[in-house]
Scaffold this motif. Structure first.
Motif, PDB file in Angstrom:
ATOM      1  N   ILE A   7      20.207  -4.102  -4.056  1.00 22.43           N
ATOM      2  CA  ILE A   7      19.137  -3.834  -5.026  1.00 22.43           C
ATOM      3  C   ILE A   7      18.281  -2.662  -4.535  1.00 22.43           C
ATOM      4  O   ILE A   7      17.953  -1.750  -5.292  1.00 22.43           O
ATOM      5  N   ALA A   8      17.940  -2.704  -3.240  1.00 25.74           N
ATOM      6  CA  ALA A   8      17.083  -1.652  -2.679  1.00 25.74           C
ATOM      7  C   ALA A   8      17.744  -0.281  -2.791  1.00 25.74           C
ATOM      8  O   ALA A   8      17.068   0.721  -2.995  1.00 25.74           O
ATOM      9  N   LEU A   9      19.065  -0.274  -2.683  1.00 25.48           N
ATOM     10  CA  LEU A   9      19.763   1.019  -2.762  1.00 25.48           C
ATOM     11  C   LEU A   9      19.700   1.624  -4.161  1.00 25.48           C
ATOM     12  O   LEU A   9      19.943   2.802  -4.346  1.00 25.48           O
ATOM     13  N   LYS A  10      19.398   0.775  -5.165  1.00 32.18           N
ATOM     14  CA  LYS A  10      19.303   1.293  -6.537  1.00 32.18           C
ATOM     15  C   LYS A  10      17.964   1.986  -6.774  1.00 32.18           C
ATOM     16  O   LYS A  10      17.750   2.584  -7.815  1.00 32.18           O
ATOM     17  N   PHE A  11      17.042   1.845  -5.815  1.00 33.33           N
ATOM     18  CA  PHE A  11      15.732   2.462  -5.979  1.00 33.33           C
ATOM     19  C   PHE A  11      15.851   3.979  -5.857  1.00 33.33           C
ATOM     20  O   PHE A  11      16.490   4.485  -4.945  1.00 33.33           O
ATOM     21  N   SER A  12      15.209   4.662  -6.812  1.00 28.56           N
ATOM     22  CA  SER A  12      15.151   6.125  -6.727  1.00 28.56           C
ATOM     23  C   SER A  12      13.708   6.511  -6.414  1.00 28.56           C
ATOM     24  O   SER A  12      12.858   5.657  -6.166  1.00 28.56           O
ATOM     25  N   SER A  13      13.422   7.808  -6.491  1.00 29.19           N
ATOM     26  CA  SER A  13      12.061   8.274  -6.168  1.00 29.19           C
ATOM     27  C   SER A  13      11.021   7.658  -7.107  1.00 29.19           C
ATOM     28  O   SER A  13       9.881   7.432  -6.706  1.00 29.19           O
ATOM     29  N   PHE A  14      11.425   7.350  -8.355  1.00 25.06           N
ATOM     30  CA  PHE A  14      10.465   6.771  -9.317  1.00 25.06           C
ATOM     31  C   PHE A  14       9.974   5.412  -8.833  1.00 25.06           C
ATOM     32  O   PHE A  14       8.777   5.133  -8.840  1.00 25.06           O
ATOM     33  N   GLU A  15      10.907   4.568  -8.404  1.00 24.12           N
ATOM     34  CA  GLU A  15      10.543   3.217  -7.950  1.00 24.12           C
ATOM     35  C   GLU A  15       9.712   3.294  -6.668  1.00 24.12           C
ATOM     36  O   GLU A  15       8.723   2.569  -6.526  1.00 24.12           O
ATOM     37  N   PHE A  16      10.114   4.181  -5.749  1.00 24.30           N
ATOM     38  CA  PHE A  16       9.354   4.304  -4.498  1.00 24.30           C
ATOM     39  C   PHE A  16       7.938   4.815  -4.764  1.00 24.30           C
ATOM     40  O   PHE A  16       6.985   4.400  -4.113  1.00 24.30           O
ATOM     41  N   PHE A  17       7.829   5.720  -5.738  1.00 21.53           N
ATOM     42  CA  PHE A  17       6.496   6.234  -6.087  1.00 21.53           C
ATOM     43  C   PHE A  17       5.605   5.095  -6.588  1.00 21.53           C
ATOM     44  O   PHE A  17       4.473   4.917  -6.127  1.00 21.53           O
ATOM     45  N   TRP A  18       6.135   4.304  -7.505  1.00 19.89           N
ATOM     46  CA  TRP A  18       5.326   3.201  -8.069  1.00 19.89           C
ATOM     47  C   TRP A  18       4.971   2.179  -6.989  1.00 19.89           C
ATOM     48  O   TRP A  18       3.860   1.646  -6.965  1.00 19.89           O
ATOM     49  N   LEU A  19       5.924   1.930  -6.117  1.00 13.62           N
ATOM     50  CA  LEU A  19       5.677   0.930  -5.066  1.00 13.62           C
ATOM     51  C   LEU A  19       4.582   1.411  -4.109  1.00 13.62           C
ATOM     52  O   LEU A  19       3.673   0.646  -3.746  1.00 13.62           O
ATOM     53  N   ALA A  20       4.650   2.684  -3.721  1.00 12.12           N
ATOM     54  CA  ALA A  20       3.615   3.241  -2.829  1.00 12.12           C
ATOM     55  C   ALA A  20       2.260   3.217  -3.534  1.00 12.12           C
ATOM     56  O   ALA A  20       1.242   2.847  -2.944  1.00 12.12           O
TER      57      ALA A  20
ATOM     58  N   VAL B   5      10.264   2.408   3.324  1.00 10.06           N
ATOM     59  CA  VAL B   5       8.933   1.837   3.111  1.00 10.06           C
ATOM     60  C   VAL B   5       8.546   0.990   4.315  1.00 10.06           C
ATOM     61  O   VAL B   5       7.447   1.090   4.840  1.00 10.06           O
ATOM     62  N   GLY B   6       9.480   0.159   4.781  1.00 13.99           N
ATOM     63  CA  GLY B   6       9.230  -0.643   5.980  1.00 13.99           C
ATOM     64  C   GLY B   6       8.259  -1.774   5.739  1.00 13.99           C
ATOM     65  O   GLY B   6       7.850  -2.046   4.609  1.00 13.99           O
ATOM     66  N   GLY B   7       7.891  -2.440   6.842  1.00 16.07           N
ATOM     67  CA  GLY B   7       7.086  -3.641   6.728  1.00 16.07           C
ATOM     68  C   GLY B   7       5.584  -3.396   6.638  1.00 16.07           C
ATOM     69  O   GLY B   7       4.840  -4.299   6.276  1.00 16.07           O
ATOM     70  N   ASP B   8       5.109  -2.188   6.987  1.00 17.24           N
ATOM     71  CA  ASP B   8       3.667  -1.954   7.041  1.00 17.24           C
ATOM     72  C   ASP B   8       2.973  -2.199   5.709  1.00 17.24           C
ATOM     73  O   ASP B   8       1.884  -2.767   5.651  1.00 17.24           O
ATOM     74  N   VAL B   9       3.622  -1.759   4.626  1.00 20.35           N
ATOM     75  CA  VAL B   9       2.995  -1.855   3.315  1.00 20.35           C
ATOM     76  C   VAL B   9       2.849  -3.303   2.869  1.00 20.35           C
ATOM     77  O   VAL B   9       1.902  -3.657   2.163  1.00 20.35           O
ATOM     78  N   SER B  10       3.790  -4.143   3.296  1.00 21.53           N
ATOM     79  CA  SER B  10       3.821  -5.513   2.761  1.00 21.53           C
ATOM     80  C   SER B  10       2.540  -6.276   3.062  1.00 21.53           C
ATOM     81  O   SER B  10       2.042  -7.010   2.212  1.00 21.53           O
ATOM     82  N   ALA B  11       1.967  -6.105   4.265  1.00 25.11           N
ATOM     83  CA  ALA B  11       0.747  -6.842   4.600  1.00 25.11           C
ATOM     84  C   ALA B  11      -0.399  -6.433   3.675  1.00 25.11           C
ATOM     85  O   ALA B  11      -1.202  -7.276   3.261  1.00 25.11           O
ATOM     86  N   TRP B  12      -0.459  -5.157   3.349  1.00 30.91           N
ATOM     87  CA  TRP B  12      -1.534  -4.676   2.468  1.00 30.91           C
ATOM     88  C   TRP B  12      -1.383  -5.242   1.075  1.00 30.91           C
ATOM     89  O   TRP B  12      -2.355  -5.701   0.472  1.00 30.91           O
ATOM     90  N   ILE B  13      -0.144  -5.185   0.551  1.00 31.76           N
ATOM     91  CA  ILE B  13       0.079  -5.702  -0.800  1.00 31.76           C
ATOM     92  C   ILE B  13      -0.155  -7.213  -0.802  1.00 31.76           C
ATOM     93  O   ILE B  13      -0.804  -7.754  -1.699  1.00 31.76           O
ATOM     94  N   ALA B  14       0.341  -7.904   0.223  1.00 25.60           N
ATOM     95  CA  ALA B  14       0.193  -9.363   0.285  1.00 25.60           C
ATOM     96  C   ALA B  14      -1.283  -9.760   0.315  1.00 25.60           C
ATOM     97  O   ALA B  14      -1.704 -10.699  -0.370  1.00 25.60           O
TER      98      ALA B  14
END
Lengths: 502, 156
Positions: free
Chosen positions: A137-150, A270-279
């Motif tokens: 699933i993660a491999l299907k992510f393009s720049s659009f998905e990464f942008f929204w996630l960030a 993206v890695g694990g750093d972002v997850s704590a902030w979102i959580a």
């Protein structure tokens, strides 16, 4: 994964050499993580020469246990001295330090270690069961998905960390602005470097983080508005006391934190750093008592800290299954795997399934080790708060200077730390939160790179950001996060008669 | 140190203007519309809008504390000396540490600060010497951080 692979992996992991590597790595990680300014990445990089002389599984096992322990131990200086050990710890350092100020340092440390370990175990379980599926699933992510996630991570941190969202967003913009200093991520052009060669390398988040959290706190400690953590009651310190009750009270927070950590940690780049902030942000949004957040409340701390270690395990999903590292630590580990002739990727799972299974099992052992070693760390940390303030403050400042120096082995980092400390002190004194500055600095390059790439693909058409199904879903979530508080504020301010007419 | 929102809003508005002007000076990449100037420009615009909002909030509130509220630093002079020593000590360290080495700098920075903060001299001397020795050993010897040793001879 077959039963044979599972049994074979058990036999490998429970060899004395592997167990010694895990224990040694955990002790080393505890030491590095508890020193402000030294990161899990630095700890892993320092291990590489040692892995030359080790067999593949002990080599990876030592990396796994070092990072798991270093990330968890990063919560210790955060809770006791307001110096986050890692960017992920910065997400909830206010919460844990507030708890310490209330005389509950034991609880703050216990939550940090207990729920980190459980989050890590959940992440390892998910890695074992659904790793390949998540990676696909993660491999299907393009720049659009990464942008929204960030953007989601950034917006959440700005919205949850300040009473006034405008101030939260200004902090965030300052962080992203700092991240633009250096060579441009897309074209390589120098930007805001003013002719300085050191600025061309950009501004590292470590000295900025140390300055904004630790130096600013020391400065505030000198003023009359300061409050200090009370000393531990050394006679009756019992690590992990009350954790069972918290587990029963907040099972959803733990589950949600671990799930979010796993899902986000599995995304390459993206890695694990972002997850704590979102959580942490999600926890506050769905909490029944959001007003308690930031005052030393357990709920957000549990969710963020459990997502932290879950993300750490999940970052190995793309690394192991497709050979794409999720963060700096897994990038180093992938290098070690290649060096040992174990080329990570789908073929590794097909040709030698015992090896990836054994690597995954080391996560279980490493996270289980967090309980006894964490217990010892909490017992030992009471001595830090027992030291008089007039001795501990200069020690903290020396740690800040050395931690900032160690980033590039130059005094440039110390200069950044000094400026960040003064700016952080002024910002906080005036109601601007610090956490979004740090996240803006960490995620800024990811946001910009994916934004520019997406704009080029969509030829400047913003609707292009909603054309792919996952991107559209994430885009709607981001828009909701931005608009719902705004709409609820407007509705609250409408006169009652107007509301009833509608 | 509390600063009036009108000053903060004004300063941020000036910063946003500087960002936009700075971004306009960045070279564009041939063949593409979206170059290195795009992100800073967007940051500048967003910061400009938010700074105006903060300025207006300041106008509406009209704080009675004055433009700068330094009340938390008034009273005893010792905390002010400690803060000044901390900031000046770190700033001087940027220049001095590579020359005199960490052991000497660490002692010269930490020992007076401990005494300024009211530590007993014997505790301050023992702690600062211990701190310098342990920090030099951990960073330079165990972690291979090339800390300048300076003229003071170290036991390792």
């Amino acid at each position: 994964m077959t039963i044979d692979a599972f049994i074979g992996a058990l036999g490998i992991v429970f060899q004395p050499a592997v167990l010694i590597a895990i224990l040694g790595g955990a002790l080393y990680g505890l030491f590095i993580g508890a020193i402000p300014g030294l990161t899990a990445t630095m700890a892993t990089a320092l291990l590489v020469p040692l892995t030359f002389y080790m067999d593949p599984i002990p080599a990876i096992a030592i990396i796994v246990s070092t990072t798991a322990m270093a990330i968890t131990a990063g919560d210790i200086p955060g809770a006791l001295m307001r110096i986050p050990g890692t960017p992920a710890s910065a997400a909830y350092v206010e919460e844990s330090y507030s708890m310490t100020l209330k005389g509950r340092a034991e609880t703050a440390l216990s939550i940090g270690i207990f729920f980190s370990a459980i989050g890590g175990l959940v992440g390892a379980l998910v890695l074992m069961i659904s790793g390949p599926i998540l990676a696909r699933i993660a491999l299907k992510f393009s720049s659009f998905e990464f942008f929204w996630l960030a953007l989601l991570g950034l917006m959440t941190s700005a919205l949850v960390s300040a009473k006034d969202p405008a101030r939260g967003f200004i902090s965030l913009l300052l962080g992203i602005l700092i991240s633009t200093v250096g060579l441009d991520v897309t074209s390589g052009q120098p930007r805001f470097t003013f002719g300085s060669i050191e600025l061309m390398g950009g501004i590292s988040f470590i000295p900025t983080m140390i300055g904004m959290f630790a130096l600013a706190e020391v400065l505030r400690g000198f003023s009359s508005s300061a409050s200090f953590p009370p000393a531990f009651n050394t006679a009756r310190i019992r690590p992990f006391r009350g954790m069972g009750k918290l587990l029963m009270r907040y099972p959803l927070s733990l589950l949600r934190g671990a799930s979010l950590g796993t899902a986000i940690g599995a995304l390459p780049g993206v890695g694990g750093d972002v997850s704590a902030w979102i959580a942490y942000g999600v926890s506050r949004r769905f909490s029944r008592t959001p007003e308690k957040f930031g005052t030393g409340h357990e709920e957000g701390l549990i969710e963020a800290t459990s997502s932290n270690n879950a993300g750490l395990s999940a970052a190995w999903i793309p690394a192991l299954v497709f050979g794409i590292p999720g963060d700096a630590v897994t990038a180093i580990a992938v290098g070690v795997l290649f060096m040992k002739g174990l080329n990570p990727g789908p073929r590794l799972f097909l040709e030698n399934p015992t090896m990836p299974m054994a690597i995954i099992m080391t996560f279980f052992v490493a996270n289980l080790l967090l309980f006894p070693l964490g217990w010892l760390a909490i017992k030992g940390s009471r001595h830090i708060l027992a030291v008089p303030r007039n001795l501990i403050v200069p020690v903290i400042l020396i740690c800040c200077i050395l931690g900032s120096f160690a980033i590039n082995n130059t005094m440039f980092g110390v200069g950044i730390m000094l400026i960040a400390g003064i700016v952080g002190y002024i910002l906080e004194s005036n109601g601007f939160p610090i956490a979004p500055v740090i996240l803006g600095l960490v995620l800024g390059p990811i946001l910009e790179r994916n934004f520019i790439m997406s704009m080029q693909i969509a030829d400047g058409n913003l609707l292009g950001f909603f054309e792919r199904p996952i991107a559209a879903g994430l885009g709607i979530v981001v828009c909701s996060v931005a608009l719902v508080p705004l709409l609820s504020r407007v509705i609250r301010h409408l006169p009652i008669s107007t509301r009833s007419e509608k | 140190m509390r600063i009036d929102d009108r000053i903060i809003g004004g300063a941020l508005a000036l910063l946003s203007l500087a960002i936009i002007l700075g971004a306009r000076g960045l070279p564009s990449v041939p063949g593409t519309t979206f170059g290195p100037a795009l992100m800073p420009t967007l940051i500048g615009i967003a910061m400009g809008v938010l700074s105006i909002r903060i300025f207006i909030t300041g106008l509406l509130q009209k704080s009675s504390a004055g433009w700068f509220d330094l009340s938390e630093w008034k009273g005893a002079s010792r905390p002010v000396f400690c803060a000044v020593w901390t900031l000046a000590g770190i700033a001087l360290g940027i220049v001095l540490l590579p020359v005199i080495g960490f052991p000497l700098y660490g002692l010269a920075f930490a020992l007076p600060l401990m005494l300024l903060m009211g530590a007993r001299p014997i505790h301050a001397v023992l702690t600062s010497v211990g701190l310098v020795l342990v920090a030099q050993f951990v960073f330079a010897r165990l972690l291979f951080v090339p800390l300048p040793a300076g003229p003071l001879p170290m036991p390792w």
